[in-house]
Write a protein that holds these residues in place. Structure first.
Motif, PDB file in Angstrom:
ATOM      1  N   VAL A 112      -5.150  -4.324   1.443  1.00  0.00           N
ATOM      2  CA  VAL A 112      -6.372  -4.959   0.968  1.00  0.00           C
ATOM      3  C   VAL A 112      -7.532  -4.830   1.961  1.00  0.00           C
ATOM      4  CG1 VAL A 112      -7.400  -7.225   0.530  1.00  0.00           C
ATOM      5  CG2 VAL A 112      -5.354  -6.541  -0.703  1.00  0.00           C
ATOM      6  N   SER A 113      -7.194  -4.915   3.239  1.00  0.00           N
ATOM      7  CA  SER A 113      -8.259  -4.866   4.246  1.00  0.00           C
ATOM      8  C   SER A 113      -8.643  -3.427   4.604  1.00  0.00           C
ATOM      9  CB  SER A 113      -7.812  -5.610   5.500  1.00  0.00           C
ATOM     10  OG  SER A 113      -6.621  -5.013   5.969  1.00  0.00           O
ATOM     11  N   ARG A 170      -0.142  -7.313  -6.714  1.00  0.00           N
ATOM     12  CA  ARG A 170      -1.125  -7.642  -5.675  1.00  0.00           C
ATOM     13  C   ARG A 170      -0.416  -8.021  -4.390  1.00  0.00           C
ATOM     14  NH1 ARG A 170      -5.135 -10.338  -9.426  1.00  0.00           N
ATOM     15  NH2 ARG A 170      -6.165  -8.512 -10.279  1.00  0.00           N
ATOM     16  N   GLN A 183      -0.734  -5.929  -0.845  1.00  0.00           N
ATOM     17  CA  GLN A 183      -1.790  -6.632  -0.116  1.00  0.00           C
ATOM     18  C   GLN A 183      -1.971  -6.161   1.321  1.00  0.00           C
ATOM     19  OE1 GLN A 183      -1.066 -10.825  -0.279  1.00  0.00           O
ATOM     20  NE2 GLN A 183       0.495 -10.815   1.298  1.00  0.00           N
TER      21      GLN A 183
END
Ligand SMILES: Nc1nc2c(ncn2[C@@H]2O[C@H](COP(=O)(O)OP(=O)(O)OP(=O)(O)O)[C@@H](O)[C@H]2O)c(=O)[nH]1
Ligand SMILES: [Mg+2]
Length: 324
Positions: free
Chosen positions: A112-113, A105, A109
């Protein structure tokens, strides 16, 4: 539960929402099918029908070889072409006990957006019917959600991974320098499953030997027109990732030209049917045993009056008689 207002549990509504780009609906659907919750079968059936097809890439290799770092780089390469991509990371540990998932993760990351990227991890333990039953269900959901590119990351090269490799069009095997001799690779069964080989951590010594070893082993297999290329990457620096993506696309072009893509996918669906059948048999076996009241066949086996093999045949023939 965590269900937000307006997010119905109705499988049909969830599949429709996921297909329209609703990521929470997609996440929920994957949980439903993974855990075999109510509505799972309906959701799977609808998703399979509405699937738009996807290119699936498998990435496998020993723990820590750099699979997630490579996946991260591939996500960027794929996103640069404007294509949406989903990642299914299968971890050997539970999502809550292991460090691997957290690491994955953290590494991914940056994405992620990005609404064009969907990342999901799945623990390889604790699934009804095993990992080989759970992963294809999650992949079916990702396809129904319309992701044209799917990456499946799996650890190790055991039986699970061989099965997962069958779920992909193209399998990338990640090794490291010094992993060394070809015999070890052959023993681990990875030479057969790899379409593309990557020696990652090429910033470390021993790269040339490992590449040469692999090339030597792979050259011996002259049954197909495709000789798996052996690439080198320094994944954390992004080196070699574009070349890897290029080789994956070249492999796809090869599969299509030779008419092998359709054949692979048909074989995959057949394999999924077998897995589903075995899972159904196992469930039915548990039902039969649970229903056995004590003076039945199970009790005879327990007391030693009947052997388990004859008992199994007897139960099967009884079941057939009662359902036929
Ligand atoms: N030196 C070096 N380190 C790297 C390279 N690529 C990845 N790493 C590091 O290797 C470690 C493991 O990388 P991951 O991408 O998590 O490996 P993985 O194969 O996904 O690991 P698991 O999912 O836990 O099996 C991390 O600390 C990375 O930063 C590389 O090319 N060179
Ligand atoms: Mg990883």
């Amino acid at each position: 539960m965590l269900a937000p207002v307006g997010l119905s549990a109705d499988p049909a509504a969830l599949v429709a929402a996921a297909g329209a780009g609703d990521r929470r609906a997609l996440a929920r659907l994957i949980t439903i099918v993974e855990d075999d919750r109510p509505g799972a079968l309906e959701a799977l059936s609808l998703a399979d029908r509405s699937s738009r097809g996807a290119s699936r890439m498998g990435i496998t290799g020993a723990p820590g070889a750099g699979k997630s770092t490579i996946t991260d780089g591939l996500i960027s390469a794929i996103r640069r072409t404007g294509t949406d991509v989903a990642v299914l990371a299968v971890d050997p540990t539970s999502p809550f006990s292991g460090g691997a998932v957290l690491g994955d993760r953290v590494r991914m990351q940056d994405h992620v957006s990005d609404g064009g990227v969907f990342i999901r991890s799945m623990a390889s333990r604790g699934h009804l019917g095993g990992l080989s039953a759970a992963a294809p269900k999650a992949l079916t959901m990702l396809e129904a959600a319309g992701f044209p590119e799917i990456i499946v990351e799996t650890v190790g090269v055991g039986q699970d991974e061989v099965e997962i490799a069958e779920a992909a069009d193209t399998t990338v095997v990640v090794l490291n320098p010094g992993w060394g001799d070809g015999i070890q690779a052959a023993k681990a069964g990875i030479l057969e499953i790899g379409d593309v080989f990557v020696v990652n951590k090429a910033d470390r010594p021993g790269v040339r030997d490992t590449v040469a070893d692999l090339q030597g082993m792979l050259a011996m297999d002259e049954q197909t027109r495709w000789t798996p290329p052996v690439l080198t990457t320094v994944a954390h620096a992004g080196e070699g990732i574009d070349e890897l993506w290029g080789e994956v696309q070249r492999h796809r072009a090869y599969l299509i030209e030779e008419g092998l893509l359709q054949a692979r996918r048909r074989a995959r669906r057949r394999g999924e049917l077998e897995t589903a059948l075995v899972a159904a048999f196992r469930r039915s076996a548990r039902r039969v045993l649970a229903a056995d009241d004590g003076d039945g066949v199970a009790a005879l086996v327990e007391s030693g009056e009947m052997d388990p093999w004859t008992a199994a045949e007897l139960i099967l023939s009884r079941e057939r008689a009662s359902s036929g």
